[in-house]
Scaffold this motif. Structure first.
Motif, mmCIF file in Angstrom:
data_model
loop_
_atom_site.group_PDB
_atom_site.id
_atom_site.type_symbol
_atom_site.label_atom_id
_atom_site.label_comp_id
_atom_site.label_asym_id
_atom_site.label_seq_id
_atom_site.Cartn_x
_atom_site.Cartn_y
_atom_site.Cartn_z
ATOM 1 N N ALA A 72 0.827 -1.214 0.000
ATOM 2 C CA ALA A 72 0.000 0.000 0.000
ATOM 3 C C ALA A 72 0.855 1.254 0.000
ATOM 4 O O ALA A 72 0.578 2.216 -0.733
ATOM 5 C CB ALA A 72 -0.925 -0.010 1.217
ATOM 6 N N ALA A 73 1.924 1.252 0.812
ATOM 7 C CA ALA A 73 2.784 2.434 0.900
ATOM 8 C C ALA A 73 3.530 2.693 -0.399
ATOM 9 O O ALA A 73 3.898 3.838 -0.688
ATOM 10 C CB ALA A 73 3.774 2.269 2.057
ATOM 11 N N ALA A 74 3.772 1.653 -1.177
ATOM 12 C CA ALA A 74 4.573 1.796 -2.402
ATOM 13 C C ALA A 74 3.735 2.135 -3.636
ATOM 14 O O ALA A 74 4.294 2.453 -4.683
ATOM 15 C CB ALA A 74 5.351 0.509 -2.663
ATOM 16 N N VAL A 75 2.418 2.102 -3.533
ATOM 17 C CA VAL A 75 1.563 2.311 -4.705
ATOM 18 C C VAL A 75 1.510 3.802 -5.052
ATOM 19 O O VAL A 75 1.161 4.624 -4.200
ATOM 20 C CB VAL A 75 0.140 1.788 -4.429
ATOM 21 C CG1 VAL A 75 -0.799 2.183 -5.553
ATOM 22 C CG2 VAL A 75 0.151 0.282 -4.288
ATOM 23 N N PRO A 76 1.828 4.187 -6.286
ATOM 24 C CA PRO A 76 1.708 5.595 -6.695
ATOM 25 C C PRO A 76 0.240 6.007 -6.816
ATOM 26 O O PRO A 76 -0.617 5.197 -7.191
ATOM 27 C CB PRO A 76 2.398 5.640 -8.064
ATOM 28 C CG PRO A 76 3.143 4.351 -8.188
ATOM 29 C CD PRO A 76 2.410 3.361 -7.339
ATOM 30 N N PRO A 114 -11.580 9.334 -4.946
ATOM 31 C CA PRO A 114 -10.453 10.206 -4.578
ATOM 32 C C PRO A 114 -9.952 9.972 -3.158
ATOM 33 O O PRO A 114 -8.735 9.970 -2.919
ATOM 34 C CB PRO A 114 -11.037 11.621 -4.740
ATOM 35 C CG PRO A 114 -12.133 11.467 -5.738
ATOM 36 C CD PRO A 114 -12.707 10.117 -5.472
ATOM 37 N N VAL A 115 -10.863 9.762 -2.210
ATOM 38 C CA VAL A 115 -10.448 9.530 -0.821
ATOM 39 C C VAL A 115 -9.678 8.222 -0.699
ATOM 40 O O VAL A 115 -8.626 8.165 -0.043
ATOM 41 C CB VAL A 115 -11.679 9.533 0.114
ATOM 42 C CG1 VAL A 115 -11.325 8.961 1.480
ATOM 43 C CG2 VAL A 115 -12.201 10.955 0.280
ATOM 44 N N LEU A 116 -10.167 7.159 -1.323
ATOM 45 C CA LEU A 116 -9.471 5.873 -1.261
ATOM 46 C C LEU A 116 -8.095 5.965 -1.921
ATOM 47 O O LEU A 116 -7.125 5.370 -1.440
ATOM 48 C CB LEU A 116 -10.308 4.788 -1.941
ATOM 49 C CG LEU A 116 -11.571 4.342 -1.201
ATOM 50 C CD1 LEU A 116 -12.323 3.311 -2.027
ATOM 51 C CD2 LEU A 116 -11.235 3.782 0.173
ATOM 52 N N THR A 117 -7.997 6.708 -3.020
ATOM 53 C CA THR A 117 -6.713 6.850 -3.707
ATOM 54 C C THR A 117 -5.677 7.516 -2.816
ATOM 55 O O THR A 117 -4.496 7.134 -2.819
ATOM 56 C CB THR A 117 -6.899 7.670 -4.996
ATOM 57 O OG1 THR A 117 -7.859 7.017 -5.837
ATOM 58 C CG2 THR A 117 -5.587 7.807 -5.740
ATOM 59 N N LEU A 118 -6.100 8.505 -2.042
ATOM 60 C CA LEU A 118 -5.170 9.180 -1.134
ATOM 61 C C LEU A 118 -4.937 8.384 0.149
ATOM 62 O O LEU A 118 -3.835 8.387 0.700
ATOM 63 C CB LEU A 118 -5.709 10.569 -0.772
ATOM 64 C CG LEU A 118 -5.551 11.680 -1.802
ATOM 65 C CD1 LEU A 118 -6.229 12.958 -1.306
ATOM 66 C CD2 LEU A 118 -4.082 11.959 -2.086
ATOM 67 N N ALA A 119 -5.971 7.706 0.641
ATOM 68 C CA ALA A 119 -5.898 7.082 1.966
ATOM 69 C C ALA A 119 -5.078 5.798 1.983
ATOM 70 O O ALA A 119 -4.362 5.528 2.950
ATOM 71 C CB ALA A 119 -7.307 6.803 2.492
ATOM 72 N N ILE A 120 -5.170 4.983 0.947
ATOM 73 C CA ILE A 120 -4.534 3.661 0.980
ATOM 74 C C ILE A 120 -3.013 3.746 1.096
ATOM 75 O O ILE A 120 -2.416 3.071 1.953
ATOM 76 C CB ILE A 120 -4.983 2.831 -0.240
ATOM 77 C CG1 ILE A 120 -6.444 2.421 -0.061
ATOM 78 C CG2 ILE A 120 -4.095 1.604 -0.424
ATOM 79 C CD1 ILE A 120 -7.027 1.655 -1.221
ATOM 80 N N PRO A 121 -2.311 4.544 0.273
ATOM 81 C CA PRO A 121 -0.854 4.629 0.475
ATOM 82 C C PRO A 121 -0.477 5.170 1.851
ATOM 83 O O PRO A 121 0.481 4.692 2.471
ATOM 84 C CB PRO A 121 -0.402 5.572 -0.646
ATOM 85 C CG PRO A 121 -1.459 5.462 -1.691
ATOM 86 C CD PRO A 121 -2.725 5.288 -0.928
#
Length: 308
Positions: A141-145, A178-185
């Motif tokens: 998750a942390a590595a996903v752009p 948009p929230v999921l895209t920002l929150a997951i990483p």
């Protein structure tokens, strides 16, 4: 506390000055004439007389040092100037776009906290296998752009399943992707530190003492472990807010969502110097305020910090 607050305010003023100075000189290193940007860009075919008049009106004919100190003076008066492209007050433009970005970042921060705490509770309860699986999920998750994750979400949830809109629409449903895209990483970063902190807390003397008094394992986790697991997350929340603001540039562009990030990208593209400066300063100010609030919450949650 007053001394600490005074140092924070002084540091915040220095950061704002540094941001304003860096942006001023960086934008002037970009090839191109600001006067042409004001008149609509190179394609406007503006006459030399019109360019000269614009330089005179905006002070672009003055030496660079005079332009710099003039810009600082206007910022001290709270004057962010007028947009070159939109011909509107920059302060009003930023205020109109700010709330959309603020809602997006705060919702993403809350979602990241929920994901990270849930993952930390699950991995520390399920044994060796869940710990390894959870650790792998956090790293992935942390590595996903952001741009890649946004593209995947649009393909899966918009194109294939048709559950959610591909572009932002008014209402809560337009915030989901948009929230999921920002929150997951971000949840990947927070989850790593929370999981380790929770695991240490559950093996600490106060947890063993609580178990000896007859408290259930659930009670130890929720009433003792969660508080200690949250401490590193609170400390990182100020940095996380800044990371979300930078990620909003990509997310708002991909999902065609109004906000500061999209406004900043458009302003950089057309060399709209007042808008770029205003957005950067407002973002820096928001980051400073969130950092101060985060430190205060951190000191309340962990009284030991009050003595440092």
């Amino acid at each position: 506390m007053l001394r600490w607050l005074g140092l924070r305010i002084a540091g915040g003023v220095f950061v704002l000055w540094a941001v304003a100075t860096l942006i001023f000189f960086a934008l002037r290193l970009i090839p191109g004439d600001p006067a042409q940007a004001i008149l609509g860009g190179p394609g406007s075919q503006a006459s030399p007389e019109a360019l000269a008049q614009v330089r005179l009106d905006y002070g672009l004919d003055q030496p660079l040092a005079a332009q710099y100190f003039g810009a600082l003076g206007r910022l001290l008066r709270g004057d962010l100037g007028t947009s070159y492209a939109l011909k509107t007050d920059v302060g009003a433009l930023i205020l109109d776009q700010f709330w959309g970005t603020l809602v997006l970042t705060l919702a993403a921060l809350a979602a990241a906290w929920i994901f990270a705490l849930g993952l930390a509770l699950w991995t520390t309860r399920g044994g060796w296998l869940s710990d390894r699986v959870g650790s792998g999920m956090e790293i992935m998750a942390a590595a996903v752009p952001h741009f890649w994750l946004a593209s995947v979400f649009i393909i899966v949830f918009s194109s294939w399943l048709g559950w959610l809109p591909a572009i932002s629409v008014p209402g809560p449903i337009g915030l989901v992707l948009p929230v999921l895209t920002l929150a997951i990483p971000l949840a990947g970063f927070l989850g790593q530190v929370m999981r380790e902190s929770l695991a240490d807390a559950l093996e600490s003397p106060f947890a063993l003492s609580a178990r000896a008094r007859g408290e259930s394992e659930t009670g130890v986790r929720w009433y003792h472990g969660i508080r200690h697991a949250a401490l590193p997350g609170i400390s990182l929340s100020g940095w996380a807010f800044g990371a979300l603001l930078s990620g909003a540039v990509v997310v708002e562009t991909v999902f065609a969502r109004p906000g500061l990030g999209r406004t900043l990208l458009n302003a950089v593209t057309i060399r709209d110097i007042p808008v770029v400066t205003g957005v950067a300063l407002v973002s820096a100010l928001a980051f400073i305020l969130v950092t101060v609030v985060t430190d205060l919450v951190d000191r309340i949650a962990d009284p030991r910090l009050g003595t440092s």
